[in-house]
Design a protein around this motif. Structure first.
Motif, mmCIF file in Angstrom:
data_model
loop_
_atom_site.group_PDB
_atom_site.id
_atom_site.type_symbol
_atom_site.label_atom_id
_atom_site.label_comp_id
_atom_site.label_asym_id
_atom_site.label_seq_id
_atom_site.Cartn_x
_atom_site.Cartn_y
_atom_site.Cartn_z
ATOM 1 N N THR A 274 10.260 9.968 4.413
ATOM 2 C CA THR A 274 9.560 8.682 4.554
ATOM 3 C C THR A 274 8.215 8.706 3.848
ATOM 4 O O THR A 274 7.424 7.784 3.984
ATOM 5 C CB THR A 274 9.346 8.355 6.049
ATOM 6 O OG1 THR A 274 8.583 9.415 6.644
ATOM 7 C CG2 THR A 274 10.681 8.211 6.762
ATOM 8 N N THR A 275 7.964 9.787 3.086
ATOM 9 C CA THR A 275 6.690 9.905 2.383
ATOM 10 C C THR A 275 6.612 8.878 1.259
ATOM 11 O O THR A 275 7.532 8.760 0.449
ATOM 12 C CB THR A 275 6.525 11.313 1.796
ATOM 13 O OG1 THR A 275 6.611 12.267 2.843
ATOM 14 C CG2 THR A 275 5.192 11.431 1.086
ATOM 15 N N THR A 276 5.529 8.127 1.209
ATOM 16 C CA THR A 276 5.326 7.175 0.125
ATOM 17 C C THR A 276 4.322 7.743 -0.866
ATOM 18 O O THR A 276 3.448 8.530 -0.511
ATOM 19 C CB THR A 276 4.798 5.829 0.650
ATOM 20 O OG1 THR A 276 3.568 6.032 1.341
ATOM 21 C CG2 THR A 276 5.813 5.187 1.582
ATOM 22 N N THR A 277 4.459 7.369 -2.102
ATOM 23 C CA THR A 277 3.579 7.845 -3.158
ATOM 24 C C THR A 277 2.858 6.655 -3.786
ATOM 25 O O THR A 277 3.170 5.489 -3.498
ATOM 26 C CB THR A 277 4.384 8.574 -4.244
ATOM 27 O OG1 THR A 277 5.241 7.616 -4.907
ATOM 28 C CG2 THR A 277 5.232 9.685 -3.634
ATOM 29 N N LEU A 278 1.904 6.966 -4.660
ATOM 30 C CA LEU A 278 1.204 5.907 -5.368
ATOM 31 C C LEU A 278 2.175 5.061 -6.175
ATOM 32 O O LEU A 278 2.005 3.849 -6.307
ATOM 33 C CB LEU A 278 0.129 6.502 -6.281
ATOM 34 C CG LEU A 278 -0.752 5.507 -7.034
ATOM 35 C CD1 LEU A 278 -1.500 4.592 -6.069
ATOM 36 C CD2 LEU A 278 -1.729 6.239 -7.943
ATOM 37 N N ASP B 73 4.957 4.136 -5.292
ATOM 38 C CA ASP B 73 5.578 3.164 -4.383
ATOM 39 C C ASP B 73 4.614 2.060 -3.960
ATOM 40 O O ASP B 73 5.046 0.943 -3.654
ATOM 41 C CB ASP B 73 6.085 3.874 -3.119
ATOM 42 C CG ASP B 73 7.100 4.957 -3.402
ATOM 43 O OD1 ASP B 73 8.011 4.704 -4.219
ATOM 44 O OD2 ASP B 73 6.978 6.059 -2.829
ATOM 45 N N THR B 74 3.326 2.383 -3.914
ATOM 46 C CA THR B 74 2.379 1.461 -3.281
ATOM 47 C C THR B 74 1.395 0.795 -4.239
ATOM 48 O O THR B 74 0.735 -0.179 -3.851
ATOM 49 C CB THR B 74 1.554 2.208 -2.213
ATOM 50 O OG1 THR B 74 0.821 3.280 -2.842
ATOM 51 C CG2 THR B 74 2.462 2.785 -1.138
ATOM 52 N N ALA B 75 1.239 1.289 -5.458
ATOM 53 C CA ALA B 75 0.213 0.773 -6.374
ATOM 54 C C ALA B 75 0.395 -0.721 -6.609
ATOM 55 O O ALA B 75 1.487 -1.192 -6.915
ATOM 56 C CB ALA B 75 0.264 1.518 -7.697
ATOM 57 N N ARG B 76 -0.703 -1.437 -6.490
ATOM 58 C CA ARG B 76 -0.654 -2.890 -6.658
ATOM 59 C C ARG B 76 -0.904 -3.317 -8.101
ATOM 60 O O ARG B 76 -0.591 -4.447 -8.465
ATOM 61 C CB ARG B 76 -1.691 -3.533 -5.734
ATOM 62 C CG ARG B 76 -1.490 -3.184 -4.260
ATOM 63 C CD ARG B 76 -0.390 -3.976 -3.633
ATOM 64 N NE ARG B 76 -0.799 -5.357 -3.456
ATOM 65 C CZ ARG B 76 -1.494 -5.804 -2.403
ATOM 66 N NH1 ARG B 76 -1.849 -4.965 -1.443
ATOM 67 N NH2 ARG B 76 -1.821 -7.075 -2.308
ATOM 68 N N PHE C 234 -7.666 0.511 -1.633
ATOM 69 C CA PHE C 234 -6.667 -0.342 -2.265
ATOM 70 C C PHE C 234 -5.890 0.482 -3.281
ATOM 71 O O PHE C 234 -6.469 1.045 -4.212
ATOM 72 C CB PHE C 234 -7.372 -1.505 -2.958
ATOM 73 C CG PHE C 234 -6.482 -2.638 -3.350
ATOM 74 C CD1 PHE C 234 -6.085 -3.574 -2.416
ATOM 75 C CD2 PHE C 234 -6.056 -2.769 -4.655
ATOM 76 C CE1 PHE C 234 -5.271 -4.632 -2.791
ATOM 77 C CE2 PHE C 234 -5.251 -3.815 -5.037
ATOM 78 C CZ PHE C 234 -4.852 -4.751 -4.096
ATOM 79 N N PRO C 235 -4.571 0.595 -3.153
ATOM 80 C CA PRO C 235 -3.798 1.480 -4.032
ATOM 81 C C PRO C 235 -3.634 0.922 -5.450
ATOM 82 O O PRO C 235 -3.148 -0.194 -5.637
ATOM 83 C CB PRO C 235 -2.449 1.591 -3.330
ATOM 84 C CG PRO C 235 -2.316 0.318 -2.556
ATOM 85 C CD PRO C 235 -3.710 -0.053 -2.135
ATOM 86 N N VAL D 210 4.991 -4.052 -11.937
ATOM 87 C CA VAL D 210 3.609 -3.647 -11.663
ATOM 88 C C VAL D 210 2.671 -4.455 -12.563
ATOM 89 O O VAL D 210 2.784 -4.394 -13.791
ATOM 90 C CB VAL D 210 3.411 -2.141 -11.922
ATOM 91 C CG1 VAL D 210 1.961 -1.750 -11.677
ATOM 92 C CG2 VAL D 210 4.342 -1.320 -11.045
#
Length: 236
Positions: free
Chosen positions: A6-10, A12-15, A36-37, A92
């Motif tokens: 369930t580990t998320t990385t940048l 996965d989350t970078a806006r 803020f990612p 992205v």
């Protein structure tokens, strides 16, 4: 049972991916301070991103500056992407300051040939076709970069510079040049963050509370926070 993570990385989350000159610095600092990612940051000096500064390799861009290319590849690595075309496929967005170092475009000596005897310009020159074409030619590399990103289907947001004009530059050319750049980007379908009405005084100069105290060109963290808030309002 099949193990899973369930580990998320940048990746996965970078806006957004942030690319720019030193004017991108306050944006990055504000985003980091807010948790803020994002990936990216400044990749060179403003003057490096006006004329031709990149080549195409398929859908990806290859920066001609060695350090810029190295930084770019590092940011892509953080996003686990092979190129800007891959980021476009994943949706992205790109936040960029290329082409908005208007103080370089407005270097006073560069415009002396167009001045009248009194040092001013002919009526309508700064809003006319010739000036528009000259500015667009000067920032042609930046416009080509934005056009390529938009051609890939990317959401692109460009950030206008702090309204700070160093002694080497002509203030009226500075203002007119950034307006040309803004119009050109809107024509390409780029969203433009324009905070001039919120950060300037009656003379149109950046107010001290939004200016970096250590130099005469950059915005500070408070300016970066306003930009970040605008990015959020735009849905990034």
């Amino acid at each position: 049972m099949t193990p899973y993570s369930t580990t998320t990385t940048l990746a996965d989350t970078a806006r957004f991916l942030l690319l720019g000159d030193s004017h991108a610095g306050p944006v990055g600092r504000a985003a980091k301070a807010a948790g803020f990612p994002f990936a990216g940051g400044p990749v060179g000096a403003g003057r490096d991103f006006h004329a031709d500064f990149f080549d195409l390799r398929g859908g990806d861009v290859v920066f001609r500056g060695e350090e810029t290319e190295e930084l770019y590849r590092g940011f892509l690595g953080e996003l686990e992407a092979s190129g800007i075309d891959a980021l476009a496929e994943r949706g992205v967005p790109l936040v960029c300051t290329f082409g908005f170092s208007a103080h370089f475009v407005a270097t006073t000596a560069n415009w002396d040939v167009y001045r009248l005897a009194d040092g001013g310009f002919a009526p309508g020159f700064l809003t006319g076709k010739l000036f528009d074409e000259l500015v667009r030619a000067t920032v042609r590399g930046a416009l080509a970069f934005y056009a390529h990103a938009r051609g890939l289907g990317m959401r692109v947001v460009s950030v206008m510079p702090p309204q700070r004009v160093p002694g080497m530059s002509d203030p009226v050319v500075f203002g007119a040049a950034q307006d040309v750049m803004r119009r050109a980007l809107i024509e390409l379908g780029v969203d433009v963050v324009d905070l001039r009405e919120r950060v300037t005084d009656r003379e149109g100069r950046q107010r001290p509370e939004f200016s970096e105290a250590t130099d005469g060109i950059h915005g500070n963290l408070a300016f970066g926070r306003l930009i970040l808030r605008e990015l959020l309002d735009l849905g990034l």
